[in-house]
Scaffold this motif. Structure first.
Motif, PDB file in Angstrom:
ATOM      1  N   HIS A 198      -1.434  -8.703   0.428  1.00 40.20           N
ATOM      2  CA  HIS A 198      -2.374  -8.500   1.535  1.00 40.20           C
ATOM      3  C   HIS A 198      -3.806  -8.600   1.029  1.00 40.20           C
ATOM      4  O   HIS A 198      -4.655  -9.276   1.640  1.00 40.20           O
ATOM      5  N   VAL A 199      -4.083  -7.944  -0.075  1.00 38.43           N
ATOM      6  CA  VAL A 199      -5.449  -7.955  -0.610  1.00 38.43           C
ATOM      7  C   VAL A 199      -5.910  -9.385  -0.877  1.00 38.43           C
ATOM      8  O   VAL A 199      -7.027  -9.779  -0.510  1.00 38.43           O
ATOM      9  N   LEU A 200      -5.065 -10.185  -1.517  1.00 32.93           N
ATOM     10  CA  LEU A 200      -5.421 -11.573  -1.844  1.00 32.93           C
ATOM     11  C   LEU A 200      -5.787 -12.355  -0.594  1.00 32.93           C
ATOM     12  O   LEU A 200      -6.836 -13.011  -0.533  1.00 32.93           O
ATOM     13  N   HIS A 201      -4.921 -12.313   0.415  1.00 28.48           N
ATOM     14  CA  HIS A 201      -5.121 -13.166   1.587  1.00 28.48           C
ATOM     15  C   HIS A 201      -6.186 -12.616   2.535  1.00 28.48           C
ATOM     16  O   HIS A 201      -6.963 -13.387   3.108  1.00 28.48           O
ATOM     17  N   ALA A 202      -6.241 -11.295   2.686  1.00 27.75           N
ATOM     18  CA  ALA A 202      -7.280 -10.720   3.536  1.00 27.75           C
ATOM     19  C   ALA A 202      -8.662 -10.967   2.948  1.00 27.75           C
ATOM     20  O   ALA A 202      -9.635 -11.203   3.684  1.00 27.75           O
ATOM     21  N   THR A 203      -8.762 -10.928   1.634  1.00 33.64           N
ATOM     22  CA  THR A 203     -10.047 -11.210   0.989  1.00 33.64           C
ATOM     23  C   THR A 203     -10.455 -12.655   1.217  1.00 33.64           C
ATOM     24  O   THR A 203     -11.615 -12.951   1.527  1.00 33.64           O
ATOM     25  N   ALA A 204      -9.515 -13.583   1.078  1.00 35.19           N
ATOM     26  CA  ALA A 204      -9.819 -14.996   1.338  1.00 35.19           C
ATOM     27  C   ALA A 204     -10.260 -15.197   2.785  1.00 35.19           C
ATOM     28  O   ALA A 204     -11.219 -15.934   3.055  1.00 35.19           O
ATOM     29  N   SER A 242      -1.271 -15.510   4.951  1.00 40.23           N
ATOM     30  CA  SER A 242       0.059 -14.911   4.875  1.00 40.23           C
ATOM     31  C   SER A 242       0.300 -14.025   6.081  1.00 40.23           C
ATOM     32  O   SER A 242      -0.609 -13.338   6.561  1.00 40.23           O
ATOM     33  N   GLY A 243       1.556 -13.999   6.530  1.00 39.62           N
ATOM     34  CA  GLY A 243       1.931 -13.136   7.640  1.00 39.62           C
ATOM     35  C   GLY A 243       1.816 -11.665   7.325  1.00 39.62           C
ATOM     36  O   GLY A 243       1.849 -10.826   8.238  1.00 39.62           O
ATOM     37  N   THR A 283       8.891  -4.336  -0.333  1.00 44.21           N
ATOM     38  CA  THR A 283       8.729  -5.249   0.796  1.00 44.21           C
ATOM     39  C   THR A 283      10.070  -5.820   1.217  1.00 44.21           C
ATOM     40  O   THR A 283      10.401  -5.883   2.408  1.00 44.21           O
ATOM     41  N   PHE A 284      10.874  -6.246   0.242  1.00 48.47           N
ATOM     42  CA  PHE A 284      12.208  -6.778   0.545  1.00 48.47           C
ATOM     43  C   PHE A 284      13.083  -5.700   1.190  1.00 48.47           C
ATOM     44  O   PHE A 284      13.783  -5.953   2.171  1.00 48.47           O
ATOM     45  N   GLU A 285      13.063  -4.498   0.622  1.00 45.52           N
ATOM     46  CA  GLU A 285      13.911  -3.414   1.130  1.00 45.52           C
ATOM     47  C   GLU A 285      13.605  -3.101   2.588  1.00 45.52           C
ATOM     48  O   GLU A 285      14.511  -2.807   3.384  1.00 45.52           O
ATOM     49  N   ALA A 286      12.330  -3.205   2.957  1.00 47.53           N
ATOM     50  CA  ALA A 286      11.925  -2.874   4.327  1.00 47.53           C
ATOM     51  C   ALA A 286      12.473  -3.853   5.357  1.00 47.53           C
ATOM     52  O   ALA A 286      12.422  -3.579   6.562  1.00 47.53           O
ATOM     53  N   ALA A 312      -0.837  -3.280   8.811  1.00 47.65           N
ATOM     54  CA  ALA A 312      -0.254  -3.615   7.511  1.00 47.65           C
ATOM     55  C   ALA A 312      -0.747  -2.659   6.429  1.00 47.65           C
ATOM     56  O   ALA A 312      -1.791  -2.003   6.567  1.00 47.65           O
ATOM     57  N   ASP A 313      -0.004  -2.581   5.345  1.00 41.92           N
ATOM     58  CA  ASP A 313      -0.425  -1.836   4.164  1.00 41.92           C
ATOM     59  C   ASP A 313      -1.515  -2.645   3.469  1.00 41.92           C
ATOM     60  O   ASP A 313      -1.228  -3.637   2.794  1.00 41.92           O
TER      61      ASP A 313
END
Length: 278
Positions: free
Chosen positions: A104-110, A90-91, A235-238, A97-98
């Protein structure tokens, strides 16, 4: 042979079709092969991540999505002779990044597990998928109004087949080992722009009606718990009024420019119900 996890998903199915068109044998890993409706030339195999040993016999490369990645699965792939793992990450995984964000946790862990697995690897980090607009399909099939949050949230949505096209080249060509490819569509579009483009594709004038994010959860995101909903809305609001990241990675790797959201909407017009509203 290439193994594709998530073979019935948006990107996985497009990749299966591309690999078969290129004349490459494909093992399509899916939880329900009987109902997957995959092409006959694909070897559809039930994906049992808890029993990974039988999944990778004869496989040299594997396409993975983050939730499929476990240490036993990667160990089984390496033991079977798989050389190269391509992860649909994921981008959101980027410098600064937070790192507490659940996506983030899901994809960084993978990514970490794959780096530590001993396999060669390539990470694809797309930002927003054009296919996320399918969340509006029930409303569009029912009428000409789309209720949603943040009409002016901006993204550069990427066509799922452009992600698959990059994955195809990464799996079949050399030189991408150890690379991280950030992927986006070619143009910025707000949520309201996207709804208008879908309207043009289906031959109707659609209107985006912005609703208060504080009350949107039960109506728009009933499947999310309160914590995930809060993080997603932030995330959307940002992205409201903020120019999105736009890369040219799709064209650089495939030789073909990334497709616009307008093109995606035309490709998926049937999903939204072409023709006048009832």
């Amino acid at each position: 042979m290439i193994a594709v996890t998530g073979a019935t998903g948006n990107v996985g199915r497009a990749l299966v079709d591309r690999l078969l068109a290129a004349g490459r044998p494909v093992r399509a890993l899916t939880r329900d092969p009987e109902r997957a409706a995959l092409p006959e030339r694909a070897e559809a195999v039930r994906f049992r991540p808890e029993e990974p040993a039988a999944l990778f016999d004869g496989v040299t490369g594997v396409f993975l999505y983050a939730r499929a990645v476990t240490e036993p699965l990667l160990a089984a792939a390496r033991a079977a002779g798989v050389r190269h793992a391509v992860l649909l990450s994921s981008g959101i995984v980027r410098e600064g990044a937070d790192e507490t964000h659940p996506i983030h946790v899901l994809h960084a862990t993978a990514e970490r597990l794959i780096r530590e697995s001993g396999l060669e690897w390539t990470f694809l980090r797309p930002n927003g998928f054009a296919a996320n607009a399918l969340q509006w399909a029930p409303q569009i099939r029912a009428g000409n109004t789309v209720r949603g949050v943040y009409a002016h949230a901006v993204a550069a949505p990427i066509h799922e087949d452009d992600i698959a096209a990059v994955a195809e080249r990464v799996l079949l060509d050399g030189g991408h080992e150890g690379a991280v490819h950030r992927l986006t569509g070619p143009r910025a579009a707000t949520n309201a722009d996207q709804v208008a483009a879908i309207g043009a594709a289906v031959g109707r004038e659609l209107t985006f009606v912005e609703i208060d994010p504080r009350t949107a959860g039960p109506e728009l995101f009933p499947h999310l718990d309160a914590y995930m909903l809060d993080r997603l809305l932030k995330t959307f609001e940002a992205t409201v009024g903020v120019p999105p990241e736009i890369t040219h990675t799709v064209e650089r790797i495939t030789g073909t420019p990334a497709r616009t959201f307008t093109r995606w909407a035309r490709d998926h017009a049937a999903d939204f119900g072409a023709g006048p509203a009832a």
